[in-house]
Design a protein around this motif. Structure first.
Motif, PDB file in Angstrom:
ATOM      1  N   ASN A 252       0.924  -1.353  -0.236  1.00  0.00           N
ATOM      2  CA  ASN A 252       0.728  -0.351  -0.024  1.00  0.00           C
ATOM      3  C   ASN A 252       1.006   1.185  -0.298  1.00  0.00           C
ATOM      4  O   ASN A 252       1.530   1.758   1.109  1.00  0.00           O
ATOM      5  CB  ASN A 252      -0.929  -0.234   1.129  1.00  0.00           C
ATOM      6  N   TYR A 253       0.620   2.242  -1.072  1.00  0.00           N
ATOM      7  CA  TYR A 253       1.715   3.300  -0.895  1.00  0.00           C
ATOM      8  C   TYR A 253       0.699   4.325  -1.932  1.00  0.00           C
ATOM      9  O   TYR A 253       0.413   3.469  -2.458  1.00  0.00           O
ATOM     10  CB  TYR A 253       2.698   2.798  -2.289  1.00  0.00           C
ATOM     11  N   TYR A 254       2.047   5.212  -1.532  1.00  0.00           N
ATOM     12  CA  TYR A 254       0.841   6.665  -1.693  1.00  0.00           C
ATOM     13  C   TYR A 254       2.209   6.457  -3.283  1.00  0.00           C
ATOM     14  O   TYR A 254       2.672   7.144  -2.964  1.00  0.00           O
ATOM     15  CB  TYR A 254       1.329   7.679  -0.491  1.00  0.00           C
ATOM     16  N   ASP A 255       1.138   7.571  -4.560  1.00  0.00           N
ATOM     17  CA  ASP A 255       1.440   7.169  -5.769  1.00  0.00           C
ATOM     18  C   ASP A 255       1.056   9.089  -5.899  1.00  0.00           C
ATOM     19  O   ASP A 255       0.331   8.938  -5.952  1.00  0.00           O
ATOM     20  CB  ASP A 255       0.902   6.371  -6.694  1.00  0.00           C
ATOM     21  N   SER A 256       2.412   9.649  -5.865  1.00  0.00           N
ATOM     22  CA  SER A 256       1.321  10.975  -6.147  1.00  0.00           C
ATOM     23  C   SER A 256       1.265  11.190  -7.600  1.00  0.00           C
ATOM     24  O   SER A 256       0.971  11.994  -7.862  1.00  0.00           O
ATOM     25  CB  SER A 256       3.152  11.651  -6.056  1.00  0.00           C
ATOM     26  N   ALA A 257       1.457  10.580  -8.949  1.00  0.00           N
ATOM     27  CA  ALA A 257       0.753  10.511 -10.163  1.00  0.00           C
ATOM     28  C   ALA A 257      -0.342  10.432 -10.036  1.00  0.00           C
ATOM     29  O   ALA A 257      -0.941  10.844 -10.543  1.00  0.00           O
ATOM     30  CB  ALA A 257       1.818   9.676 -10.806  1.00  0.00           C
ATOM     31  N   TYR A 258      -1.671   9.807  -8.938  1.00  0.00           N
ATOM     32  CA  TYR A 258      -2.395   9.506  -8.840  1.00  0.00           C
ATOM     33  C   TYR A 258      -2.778  10.773  -7.841  1.00  0.00           C
ATOM     34  O   TYR A 258      -4.030  11.084  -7.327  1.00  0.00           O
ATOM     35  CB  TYR A 258      -2.855   8.381  -8.503  1.00  0.00           C
ATOM     36  N   ARG A 262      -2.269   3.953  -3.296  1.00  0.00           N
ATOM     37  CA  ARG A 262      -2.436   2.518  -4.225  1.00  0.00           C
ATOM     38  C   ARG A 262      -2.477   1.543  -3.719  1.00  0.00           C
ATOM     39  O   ARG A 262      -1.166   1.563  -2.863  1.00  0.00           O
ATOM     40  CB  ARG A 262      -2.265   2.289  -5.906  1.00  0.00           C
ATOM     41  N   GLU A 263      -2.870   0.082  -4.409  1.00  0.00           N
ATOM     42  CA  GLU A 263      -2.197  -1.199  -3.944  1.00  0.00           C
ATOM     43  C   GLU A 263      -1.536  -2.075  -4.987  1.00  0.00           C
ATOM     44  O   GLU A 263      -2.810  -1.271  -6.068  1.00  0.00           O
ATOM     45  CB  GLU A 263      -3.163  -1.843  -3.443  1.00  0.00           C
ATOM     46  N   LEU A 264      -0.666  -2.525  -4.553  1.00  0.00           N
ATOM     47  CA  LEU A 264       0.237  -3.032  -5.633  1.00  0.00           C
ATOM     48  C   LEU A 264       0.458  -5.262  -5.100  1.00  0.00           C
ATOM     49  O   LEU A 264       0.559  -5.384  -4.201  1.00  0.00           O
ATOM     50  CB  LEU A 264       1.072  -2.856  -6.558  1.00  0.00           C
ATOM     51  N   ASN A 265      -0.145  -6.104  -5.701  1.00  0.00           N
ATOM     52  CA  ASN A 265      -0.315  -7.163  -6.163  1.00  0.00           C
ATOM     53  C   ASN A 265       1.385  -7.429  -5.739  1.00  0.00           C
ATOM     54  O   ASN A 265       2.132  -7.225  -7.489  1.00  0.00           O
ATOM     55  CB  ASN A 265      -1.022  -8.136  -6.179  1.00  0.00           C
ATOM     56  N   VAL A 266       2.366  -7.883  -4.732  1.00  0.00           N
ATOM     57  CA  VAL A 266       3.575  -8.251  -4.821  1.00  0.00           C
ATOM     58  C   VAL A 266       4.398  -9.850  -4.922  1.00  0.00           C
ATOM     59  O   VAL A 266       4.800  -9.898  -5.258  1.00  0.00           O
ATOM     60  CB  VAL A 266       4.494  -6.566  -3.973  1.00  0.00           C
ATOM     61  N   ALA A 267       3.503  -9.941  -4.275  1.00  0.00           N
ATOM     62  CA  ALA A 267       3.380 -11.656  -3.471  1.00  0.00           C
ATOM     63  C   ALA A 267       2.401 -12.732  -3.474  1.00  0.00           C
ATOM     64  O   ALA A 267       1.287 -11.844  -3.498  1.00  0.00           O
ATOM     65  CB  ALA A 267       4.170 -11.610  -2.520  1.00  0.00           C
ATOM     66  N   LYS A 268       2.851 -14.212  -4.078  1.00  0.00           N
ATOM     67  CA  LYS A 268       2.202 -14.406  -3.613  1.00  0.00           C
ATOM     68  C   LYS A 268       2.228 -16.129  -3.410  1.00  0.00           C
ATOM     69  O   LYS A 268       3.322 -16.712  -3.040  1.00  0.00           O
ATOM     70  CB  LYS A 268       1.591 -15.368  -5.812  1.00  0.00           C
ATOM     71  N   LEU A 269       2.107 -16.853  -2.824  1.00  0.00           N
ATOM     72  CA  LEU A 269       2.126 -17.965  -1.838  1.00  0.00           C
ATOM     73  C   LEU A 269       1.181 -18.991  -1.722  1.00  0.00           C
ATOM     74  O   LEU A 269      -0.181 -18.656  -1.538  1.00  0.00           O
ATOM     75  CB  LEU A 269       3.114 -17.974  -0.635  1.00  0.00           C
ATOM     76  N   TYR A 305      11.345  -4.340  -3.814  1.00  0.00           N
ATOM     77  CA  TYR A 305      12.180  -3.496  -2.636  1.00  0.00           C
ATOM     78  C   TYR A 305      13.555  -3.248  -3.342  1.00  0.00           C
ATOM     79  O   TYR A 305      14.851  -2.167  -2.368  1.00  0.00           O
ATOM     80  CB  TYR A 305      12.726  -4.309  -1.702  1.00  0.00           C
ATOM     81  N   GLU A 306      13.514  -2.871  -3.919  1.00  0.00           N
ATOM     82  CA  GLU A 306      14.649  -2.092  -5.071  1.00  0.00           C
ATOM     83  C   GLU A 306      14.373  -1.265  -6.225  1.00  0.00           C
ATOM     84  O   GLU A 306      15.194  -0.172  -6.318  1.00  0.00           O
ATOM     85  CB  GLU A 306      15.712  -3.375  -5.712  1.00  0.00           C
ATOM     86  N   LYS A 307      12.805  -1.520  -6.343  1.00  0.00           N
ATOM     87  CA  LYS A 307      12.368  -0.551  -7.297  1.00  0.00           C
ATOM     88  C   LYS A 307      11.176  -0.034  -6.951  1.00  0.00           C
ATOM     89  O   LYS A 307      11.208   0.141  -5.234  1.00  0.00           O
ATOM     90  CB  LYS A 307      11.944  -1.074  -8.644  1.00  0.00           C
ATOM     91  N   GLU A 308      10.900   1.377  -7.058  1.00  0.00           N
ATOM     92  CA  GLU A 308       9.931   2.767  -6.483  1.00  0.00           C
ATOM     93  C   GLU A 308       8.443   1.108  -6.828  1.00  0.00           C
ATOM     94  O   GLU A 308       8.552   1.039  -7.778  1.00  0.00           O
ATOM     95  CB  GLU A 308       9.809   3.628  -7.195  1.00  0.00           C
ATOM     96  N   PRO A 309       7.607   1.332  -5.914  1.00  0.00           N
ATOM     97  CA  PRO A 309       6.564   0.753  -6.568  1.00  0.00           C
ATOM     98  C   PRO A 309       5.742   0.525  -7.555  1.00  0.00           C
ATOM     99  O   PRO A 309       5.139  -0.625  -7.907  1.00  0.00           O
ATOM    100  CB  PRO A 309       5.697   1.058  -5.497  1.00  0.00           C
ATOM    101  N   PHE A 310       5.696   1.734  -7.747  1.00  0.00           N
ATOM    102  CA  PHE A 310       5.471   1.811  -9.634  1.00  0.00           C
ATOM    103  C   PHE A 310       5.808   1.651 -10.485  1.00  0.00           C
ATOM    104  O   PHE A 310       5.100   1.332 -11.879  1.00  0.00           O
ATOM    105  CB  PHE A 310       4.837   3.304  -9.763  1.00  0.00           C
TER     106      PHE A 310
END
Length: 316
Positions: A252-258, A262-269, A305-310
């Motif tokens: 869950n991150y703040y996207d200044s462009a919007y 916003r929420e982004l699915n980044v892992a599945k198990l 964790y290396e790139k920005e969330p967007f």
């Protein structure tokens, strides 16, 4: 200037970092408290005791008979006032008897209403539990939502982590439980190697791990968080409703462009109860577990964790 106080401060901070790293290594199991389903339903019941309303019959009777503090004082010094008080006290006595009867009726009525509401509450909860015992999907989802949301732990050994999570679906045919789980931002995970004294600036500085090592620490931590959530589910599954879990980790991150979050699915198990039952949580090497055993069931966005969330690709 580097002095004894600086040295003691650095030693203490580095000690805390060692404790932090030790805590991270056991995050998947420390203070893990599964939920007993029977205790859960009992906790939903109203077990409060009836509070008897205050009996104000005497005060009300005196007030309605116009007995005042001033009259009581005057009666000490005046026979006329004394006779007036005695007359009013006789009236108050009769009123008090009536008010006592009314009070008792009111108490009995309130007690009956309280007991009746409590019986209805207990029956309602018992019906909920009965549905759960029969495999009702809605009750199973509600219970495991409570299980996940009741897990309290910290990432910094002080402040509780807000593990936003929600069960999305329970498939009664496959006994698969699907849920979403919020992953921490990179800034919420400690990647400080040590504290040092910088002679040039004369300040105590944080020396962080290099980028590769820091990412490894963060990924390993989310592996432990996900394993912890699975453990909460499996260890709370007293009646064996869940044969496997399918969880989605999201940021869950703040996207200044919007201009909003916003929420982004980044892992599945996905992990089955059969596999989980073979894991010794006290001794497991979590990195090895995810690398060798769960490698085909565990997927993360490239660059997490290396790139920005967007900049990350969403895991489908």
């Amino acid at each position: 200037m580097y002095n004894k106080e600086c040295n003691e401060f650095i030693l203490e901070q580095n000690k805390q970092l060692r404790l932090q790293r030790k805590y991270y290594r056991r995050l998947h199991i420390d203070n893990l408290h599964p939920v007993d389903v029977d205790e859960y339903y009992e906790s939903l019941k109203d077990w409060s005791e009836f509070i008897v309303p205050k009996n104000t019959s005497k005060q009300d009777a005196e007030k309605d008979s116009q007995i005042t503090s001033i009259l009581k004082i005057r009666a000490i010094f005046s026979n006329k006032a004394k006779k007036e008080l005695e007359k009013k006290q006789e009236k108050a006595k009769l009123l008090q008897h009536k008010y006592e009867q009314d009070y008792q009726k009111r108490v009995n009525r309130k007690r009956f209403q309280f007991d009746d509401n409590q019986r209805k509450n207990h029956k309602f909860v018992d019906d909920m539990k009965s549905k759960f015992m029969k495999g009702d999907e809605e009750q199973i989802i509600e219970f495991f939502n409570f299980v996940l949301q009741s897990d309290d732990f910290t990432l910094d050994t002080q402040n509780y982590y807000d593990a936003v999570t929600k069960v999305l679906k329970y498939d009664a045919e496959t006994n698969m439980l699907s849920y979403r789980y919020k992953l921490p931002d990179k800034g919420e995970i400690c990647v400080i190697d040590k504290f040092i004294y910088d002679e040039e600036s004369g300040e105590i500085l944080q020396k962080k791990f290099d980028g590769i090592h820091a990412t490894k620490i963060r990924i390993n931590l989310i592996e432990r968080l996900l394993l912890r959530s699975v453990a909460m589910i499996m260890c709370s599954d007293k009646y064996n409703y869940v044969s496997a879990v399918n969880l989605t980790g999201f940021l869950n991150y703040y996207d200044s462009a919007y201009g909003n979050y916003r929420e982004l699915n980044v892992a599945k198990l996905q992990i089955s109860k059969d596999v989980f039952s073979q894991i010794n949580l006290e001794r497991v090497n979590v990195s090895e577990l995810f690398k060798r055993v769960l490698n085909e069931q565990f997927h993360i966005s490239l660059g997490l964790y290396e790139k920005e969330p967007f900049e990350l690709s969403e895991i489908k």
